[in-house]
Design a protein around this motif. Structure first.
Motif, PDB file in Angstrom:
ATOM      1  N   LEU A 282      -0.986  -0.710  -0.651  1.00  0.00           N
ATOM      2  CA  LEU A 282      -0.801  -1.328  -1.969  1.00  0.00           C
ATOM      3  C   LEU A 282       0.457  -0.743  -2.578  1.00  0.00           C
ATOM      4  N   ILE A 402       2.147  10.713  14.875  1.00  0.00           N
ATOM      5  CA  ILE A 402       1.952  11.515  16.099  1.00  0.00           C
ATOM      6  C   ILE A 402       2.730  10.838  17.223  1.00  0.00           C
ATOM      7  N   PRO A 427       3.048  -0.423  15.969  1.00  0.00           N
ATOM      8  CA  PRO A 427       2.544  -1.620  15.285  1.00  0.00           C
ATOM      9  C   PRO A 427       2.767  -2.856  16.164  1.00  0.00           C
TER      10      PRO A 427
HETATM   11  P1  C2E Z   1       3.646   3.921   5.535  1.00  0.00           P
HETATM   12  O1  C2E Z   1       2.538   3.230   4.838  1.00  0.00           O
HETATM   13  O2  C2E Z   1       3.648   5.404   5.465  1.00  0.00           O
HETATM   14  O3  C2E Z   1       3.597   3.412   7.036  1.00  0.00           O
HETATM   15  C1  C2E Z   1       3.847   4.204   8.137  1.00  0.00           C
HETATM   16  C2  C2E Z   1       5.235   3.975   8.659  1.00  0.00           C
HETATM   17  O4  C2E Z   1       5.482   4.889   9.729  1.00  0.00           O
HETATM   18  C3  C2E Z   1       5.433   2.585   9.267  1.00  0.00           C
HETATM   19  O5  C2E Z   1       6.775   2.216   9.050  1.00  0.00           O
HETATM   20  C4  C2E Z   1       5.178   2.848  10.749  1.00  0.00           C
HETATM   21  O6  C2E Z   1       5.761   1.875  11.580  1.00  0.00           O
HETATM   22  C5  C2E Z   1       5.832   4.198  10.897  1.00  0.00           C
HETATM   23  N1  C2E Z   1       5.290   4.960  12.021  1.00  0.00           N
HETATM   24  C6  C2E Z   1       4.035   4.961  12.500  1.00  0.00           C
HETATM   25  N2  C2E Z   1       3.900   5.824  13.511  1.00  0.00           N
HETATM   26  C7  C2E Z   1       5.107   6.404  13.704  1.00  0.00           C
HETATM   27  C8  C2E Z   1       5.624   7.392  14.614  1.00  0.00           C
HETATM   28  O7  C2E Z   1       4.920   7.920  15.458  1.00  0.00           O
HETATM   29  N3  C2E Z   1       6.922   7.750  14.475  1.00  0.00           N
HETATM   30  C9  C2E Z   1       7.732   7.174  13.556  1.00  0.00           C
HETATM   31  N4  C2E Z   1       9.005   7.561  13.505  1.00  0.00           N
HETATM   32  N5  C2E Z   1       7.290   6.241  12.663  1.00  0.00           N
HETATM   33  C10 C2E Z   1       5.994   5.863  12.748  1.00  0.00           C
HETATM   34  P2  C2E Z   1       7.159   0.775   8.529  1.00  0.00           P
HETATM   35  O8  C2E Z   1       6.293  -0.253   9.169  1.00  0.00           O
HETATM   36  O9  C2E Z   1       8.625   0.636   8.651  1.00  0.00           O
HETATM   37  O10 C2E Z   1       6.739   0.833   6.999  1.00  0.00           O
HETATM   38  C11 C2E Z   1       7.423   1.641   6.113  1.00  0.00           C
HETATM   39  C12 C2E Z   1       6.747   1.667   4.784  1.00  0.00           C
HETATM   40  O11 C2E Z   1       6.799   0.399   4.143  1.00  0.00           O
HETATM   41  C13 C2E Z   1       5.255   1.990   4.875  1.00  0.00           C
HETATM   42  O12 C2E Z   1       5.066   3.385   4.987  1.00  0.00           O
HETATM   43  C14 C2E Z   1       4.745   1.443   3.560  1.00  0.00           C
HETATM   44  O13 C2E Z   1       5.003   2.350   2.516  1.00  0.00           O
HETATM   45  C15 C2E Z   1       5.646   0.219   3.365  1.00  0.00           C
HETATM   46  N6  C2E Z   1       4.909  -0.970   3.786  1.00  0.00           N
HETATM   47  C16 C2E Z   1       4.781  -1.514   5.022  1.00  0.00           C
HETATM   48  N7  C2E Z   1       4.006  -2.612   4.976  1.00  0.00           N
HETATM   49  C17 C2E Z   1       3.611  -2.770   3.698  1.00  0.00           C
HETATM   50  C18 C2E Z   1       2.782  -3.714   2.997  1.00  0.00           C
HETATM   51  O14 C2E Z   1       2.206  -4.661   3.572  1.00  0.00           O
HETATM   52  N8  C2E Z   1       2.630  -3.548   1.650  1.00  0.00           N
HETATM   53  C19 C2E Z   1       3.207  -2.492   0.985  1.00  0.00           C
HETATM   54  N9  C2E Z   1       3.005  -2.387  -0.326  1.00  0.00           N
HETATM   55  N10 C2E Z   1       3.980  -1.584   1.608  1.00  0.00           N
HETATM   56  C20 C2E Z   1       4.180  -1.713   2.947  1.00  0.00           C
END
Ligand code: C2E
Ligand code: MG
Ligand code: MG
Length: 447
Positions: A282, A402, A427
């Motif tokens: 959210l 992780i 993902p």
């Molecule tokens: P978050 O909620 O902390 O999501 C985790 C982020 O870490 C995701 O990046 C994920 O792809 C990445 N990640 C997961 N495992 C690993 C790993 O082992 N190593 C590395 N380097 N990264 C990993 P993503 O998908 O780029 O999303 C970034 C941020 O954008 C998210 O952080 C969240 O804050 C936001 N976000 C993504 N989808 C949504 C959504 O549907 N709604 C909202 N409000 N925010 C979103």
């Protein structure tokens, strides 16, 4: 009085003065600003020495007006006018535009650093408390500067540039100062293009939800998936959620984006085993909107996903901005069985008190600590401390990011219950997630 309400005794000169001044503060108005700029530009036409204009806008003035009343608002505007007149350099003109917007012509400011210095001085002057008799009010102001002739050689373009700079200041938060440059204009244009493309994508249902597994560390059994927004624009290519989510928040359509995503994610979760939960992010703007809980529950109802299968990830910054509303939204949702996770724990404006005051179910330890857990002693100690604290508070814990077997083993050894990261799975879209489940899912047997 004559038919138009002006007494016949008013001289032509007085009439003219009225047309050029702001009745509330006695400052000049927009016409005065325009004339002053045109005059200076004409004077400097032969020898185009620069001069500067500025627009200042009070931050959060409307809520103050609503809270304390229009009279108090007017009083503040008069005090602002007074302070500005007293602090601008000699030869400068101060005017009031609409509402809480003021403008200046600064004939002796020729370049950026001079503009920034004046901006800082005005910002300091305006940040002192305003005396309303029985109480004091504090305000900040944002500033946009434009230097003639670089930012425009006509009044309209120069003003537009100052507005662009002001808009950029507002985007960066409160009390910011921006001097117009071509790069800023360029960035604004790009952002607007991105906004338009994103709005189109939301309407066309082209923003997707992907899913990353969350596992129980002792045996690697998948317990849930975090939904992550993905957008691949035909022209712009892949745009990261860390770019487009904040943009949708800023331009006021995060609700529409989030509703689409939650619907898609919940629909996908219907095909998963029933003990696998869906974790959904959210945004902070949604926690300021009292309609959020109802909207979420109605989507779950329409899709047919039981509320206890949903977890919502929120950040500390989000609960801080509008604590009361956020608390109510979270209480409503928890009342229906939805669980609440505190995301990115340890990186935001951490306050341990919040863990006590807000009813969370789970804490997600930020990747920043997890990624260095095998190499950095300090990170390891921090993670240990978080685990001990969550244990004492009865909160579940997920370690984020992780990436290796060694990370996973270390966390397991420290007693961390759940984890998520590339080591377990990246993902993936809804179809690939089903394939993943077919390969990896085992029923959760208590350990
Ligand atoms: P978050 O909620 O902390 O999501 C985790 C982020 O870490 C995701 O990046 C994920 O792809 C990445 N990640 C997961 N495992 C690993 C790993 O082992 N190593 C590395 N380097 N990264 C990993 P993503 O998908 O780029 O999303 C970034 C941020 O954008 C998210 O952080 C969240 O804050 C936001 N976000 C993504 N989808 C949504 C959504 O549907 N709604 C909202 N409000 N925010 C979103
Ligand atoms: Mg998250
Ligand atoms: Mg996170």
């Amino acid at each position: 009085m004559s038919a138009n309400g002006v007494s016949p005794q008013v001289s032509k000169k007085e009439l003219q003065a009225m047309a050029y001044s702001d009745p509330l503060t006695g400052l000049g108005n927009r016409h005065r600003l325009r004339d002053k700029v045109r005059l200076l530009a004409a004077e400097r036409a032969q020898d185009p020495a620069p001069f500067t204009i500025c627009i200042a806008d009070l931050d959060g003035f409307k809520p103050i007006n609503d809270l304390f009343g229009i009279e108090a608002g007017d009083e503040i505007l008069c005090q602002v006018a007074h302070r500005l007149k007293a602090c601008v350099p000699e030869g400068a003109t101060v005017t009031r535009h609409d509402g809480d917007e003021f403008a200046f012509v600064l004939p002796l400011i020729f370049e950026r650093s001079g503009a920034e210095r004046i901006g800082q001085m005005m910002r300091d002057v305006l940040s002192a408390p305003y005396d309303l008799g029985d109480r004091h009010v504090r305000l900040s102001a944002s500033f946009g500067f434009a230097v003639y002739p670089f930012a425009g050689d006509e009044f309209e373009t120069l003003l537009e540039s100052a507005e662009t700079a002001l808009y950029q200041s507002k985007r960066r938060g409160r009390g910011q100062i921006t001097v117009y440059t071509r790069e800023i204009a360029h960035e604004m244009k790009r952002t607007t293009q991105l906004e338009q493309a994103l709005r189109t994508a939301v309407i066309a249902d082209a923003v997707d939800a992907h899913f990353q597994p969350i596992v129980r560390l002792v045996d690697g059994v998948t317990v849930g998936f975090e939904a992550l927004a993905r957008w691949n624009d035909p022209d712009l290519g892949f745009v990261a959620p860390s770019v487009f989510v904040p943009l949708a928040e800023e331009r006021g359509f995060i609700d529409a984006l989030s509703e689409t995503l939650l619907r898609k994610a919940a629909e996908a979760a219907l095909s998963w085993p029933r003990d696998v939960f869906l974790s959904f992010n959210l945004s902070s703007a949604q926690l300021m909107d009292p309609g959020t809980s109802e909207s979420i529950l109605s989507i779950l109802h329409r899709v047919g996903l039981a509320p206890h299968r949903l977890e919502l990830e929120i950040t500390e910054t989000a609960v801080m901005t509008s604590a009361e509303t956020a608390e109510r939204i979270l209480a409503d949702l928890r009342g229906q069985g939805v669980k609440i996770s505190l995301d990115d724990f340890g990186t935001g404006q951490s306050s341990l008190g919040r863990l006590r005051d807000f009813a969370f179910d789970k804490v997600k330890i930020d990747r920043a600590f997890v990624s260095q857990i095998t190499t950095d002693r300090a990170s390891e100690h921090i993670v240990k401390a978080i685990l001990a604290m969550c244990d004492g508070l009865g909160l579940q814990v997920v370690a984020e990011g992780i990436e290796s077997h060694a990370d996973a083993e270390k966390l397991k050894g420290l007693g961390c219950e759940m984890g998520q990261g590339y080591h377990y799975g990246r993902p993936a879209d809804a179809a690939s997630t089903l394939v993943y489940l077919q390969k990896h899912y085992r029923e959760l047997v208590p350990v």
